[in-house]
Design an enzyme around this catalytic site. Structure first.
Site, PDB file in Angstrom:
ATOM      1  N   GLY A 179     -43.100  47.690  -5.075  1.00 24.87           N
ATOM      2  CA  GLY A 179     -42.696  46.707  -6.367  1.00 24.87           C
ATOM      3  C   GLY A 179     -41.783  47.226  -7.189  1.00 24.87           C
ATOM      4  O   GLY A 179     -41.619  47.370  -8.636  1.00 24.87           O
ATOM      5  N   HIS A 180     -40.669  47.730  -6.476  1.00 23.94           N
ATOM      6  CA  HIS A 180     -39.479  48.382  -7.228  1.00 23.94           C
ATOM      7  C   HIS A 180     -38.165  48.296  -6.337  1.00 23.94           C
ATOM      8  O   HIS A 180     -38.228  48.239  -5.213  1.00 23.94           O
ATOM      9  CB  HIS A 180     -39.900  49.814  -7.827  1.00 23.94           C
ATOM     10  CG  HIS A 180     -39.880  51.013  -6.733  1.00 23.94           C
ATOM     11  ND1 HIS A 180     -41.132  50.976  -6.296  1.00 23.94           N
ATOM     12  CD2 HIS A 180     -39.216  51.411  -5.929  1.00 23.94           C
ATOM     13  CE1 HIS A 180     -41.015  51.896  -5.265  1.00 23.94           C
ATOM     14  NE2 HIS A 180     -39.789  52.271  -5.260  1.00 23.94           N
ATOM     15  N   SER A 181     -36.949  48.866  -6.872  1.00 23.89           N
ATOM     16  CA  SER A 181     -35.761  49.017  -6.190  1.00 23.89           C
ATOM     17  C   SER A 181     -35.354  50.258  -6.796  1.00 23.89           C
ATOM     18  O   SER A 181     -35.668  50.826  -7.892  1.00 23.89           O
ATOM     19  CB  SER A 181     -34.703  47.788  -6.539  1.00 23.89           C
ATOM     20  OG  SER A 181     -33.376  47.963  -5.802  1.00 23.89           O
TER      21      SER A 181
END
Length: 138
Positions: A52-54
């Site tokens: 749930g991130h970059s």
């Protein structure tokens, strides 16, 4: 540089067959970056999601050492889901790609090889912020 789903790669990790068991090695130019951090996910409860991130600058290679899981990848325009279930294959995720890990099988282990040490400043943790970041890369 604006990265897209098309920049994602599956990397074959050399596999040495032996009747006593297989061996795979990540060294030299197996992957296109120097490994500066290694971590792994395990005992992920059924139905849970990770990721749930970059990342802004960090590259990562994800390997299913045991079991399987899905990696949902987004570039702001297109989505792709990759199932990892072979310990001699890794998913190379370039910068600027959103990732979510889901559908972990029982006993699965996800190994992550990263191009840099942990820095909270390198993370984009909200998808709306990620879309703005991608728009700014144009």
């Amino acid at each position: 540089m604006r990265t897209t789903i098309d920049d994602i790669q599956i990397i074959d990790i050399p596999k040495i067959h032996d009747i006593r068991g297989n061996l795979s090695v990540v060294e030299g130019n197996t992957i296109p970056f120097e490994i500066k951090r290694v971590y792994y996910l395990y005992d992920v409860p059924s139905g849970s999601e990770r990721g749930g991130h970059s990342h802004i600058e960090q590259l990562e290679l994800l390997i299913a050492l045991s079991g399987s899981f899905e990696v949902v990848l987004k570039d702001g325009s297109k989505n792709r889901t990759v199932t990892l279930n072979k310990p001699n294959q890794g998913l190379l995720i370039p910068i600027g790609i959103w990732r979510e890990l889901q559908n972990f099988s029982s006993g699965s282990v996800c190994l992550v090889l990263a191009s840099d040490v942990f820095s909270e400043k390198d993370y984009i943790r909200e998808y709306a912020d990620f879309v703005l970041f991608k728009d700014g890369m144009c």
